[in-house]
Design a protein around this motif. Structure first.
Motif, mmCIF file in Angstrom:
data_model
loop_
_atom_site.group_PDB
_atom_site.id
_atom_site.type_symbol
_atom_site.label_atom_id
_atom_site.label_comp_id
_atom_site.label_asym_id
_atom_site.label_seq_id
_atom_site.Cartn_x
_atom_site.Cartn_y
_atom_site.Cartn_z
ATOM 1 N N ASN A 183 0.819 -1.212 0.000
ATOM 2 C CA ASN A 183 0.000 0.000 0.000
ATOM 3 C C ASN A 183 0.853 1.262 0.000
ATOM 4 O O ASN A 183 0.468 2.275 -0.596
ATOM 5 C CB ASN A 183 -0.984 -0.003 1.169
ATOM 6 N N ILE B 163 1.805 1.686 -3.578
ATOM 7 C CA ILE B 163 0.649 2.180 -4.339
ATOM 8 C C ILE B 163 0.468 3.676 -4.085
ATOM 9 O O ILE B 163 0.250 4.461 -5.020
ATOM 10 C CB ILE B 163 -0.635 1.396 -3.989
ATOM 11 N N LEU C 238 -5.305 3.605 -10.778
ATOM 12 C CA LEU C 238 -5.021 2.723 -9.638
ATOM 13 C C LEU C 238 -6.280 2.381 -8.850
ATOM 14 O O LEU C 238 -6.279 1.430 -8.066
ATOM 15 C CB LEU C 238 -3.963 3.356 -8.733
ATOM 16 N N TYR D 212 -6.337 -2.753 -1.307
ATOM 17 C CA TYR D 212 -5.605 -1.743 -2.069
ATOM 18 C C TYR D 212 -6.148 -0.334 -1.805
ATOM 19 O O TYR D 212 -5.483 0.651 -2.100
ATOM 20 C CB TYR D 212 -5.666 -2.023 -3.572
#
Length: 162
Positions: free
Chosen positions: A9, A12, A39, A49
């Motif tokens: 994470n 991301i 994303l 996510y």
């Protein structure tokens, strides 16, 4: 959340911030094409996510937005609301493409929050802001779906977050 999921994470979030920064010139305002929004599709593979994307949205808006706290509230709120709606909509047997299309529709519809922000802060016409912001979101989400599907074949997003 275990260390692996936290690291993923964090990556991301960093990707979201970097992509927003690189394309900042077209990531804000009434007419926007925020490439990093691709994303958002990751939640279709694993709901965990969302933490990285939410962190990325918050940090990117904090760093690059000219609207300051308004974008922290409305931009972050739009993403959070979209993820809450998607958690209710997703079914275990939904196909990858069905989840991507649901994600595109929900994120496009919730751009109403960004339109409200632009109306309140910049006094831009609400409907103009909604149509243009929603259009930009829809384009990014639909165009990026095949790319995310391709990347999933290489990376296997669901397995990485498992």
């Amino acid at each position: 959340m275990n260390t692996r999921k936290m690291v993923i994470n964090t990556i991301i979030a960093a990707l979201y911030v970097a992509m927003t920064g690189i394309f900042a010139f077209m990531s804000f305002g009434a007419i926007q094409f925020r490439v990093s929004e691709m994303l958002n599709h990751l939640v279709g593979y694993n709901k965990n996510y969302k933490y990285g994307v939410l962190a990325g949205v918050f940090i990117a808006n904090l760093m690059f937005s000219t609207l300051g706290a308004w974008d922290l509230v409305f931009g972050f709120g739009q993403t959070l609301l979209s993820f809450i709606i998607l958690e209710k909509l997703f079914k275990p047997d939904d196909s990858e493409m069905k989840r991507m299309m649901m994600t595109a529709v929900v994120f496009t519809a919730t751009m109403v929050l960004v339109a409200i922000e632009l109306y309140l802060v910049l006094d831009l016409p609400f409907w103009f802001s909604f149509v243009t912001a929603a259009f930009g979101e829809a384009v990014v989400m639909v165009v990026s779906a095949p790319l995310m599907k391709y990347l999933n074949k290489i990376i296997n997003f669901a397995e990485k977050m498992a």
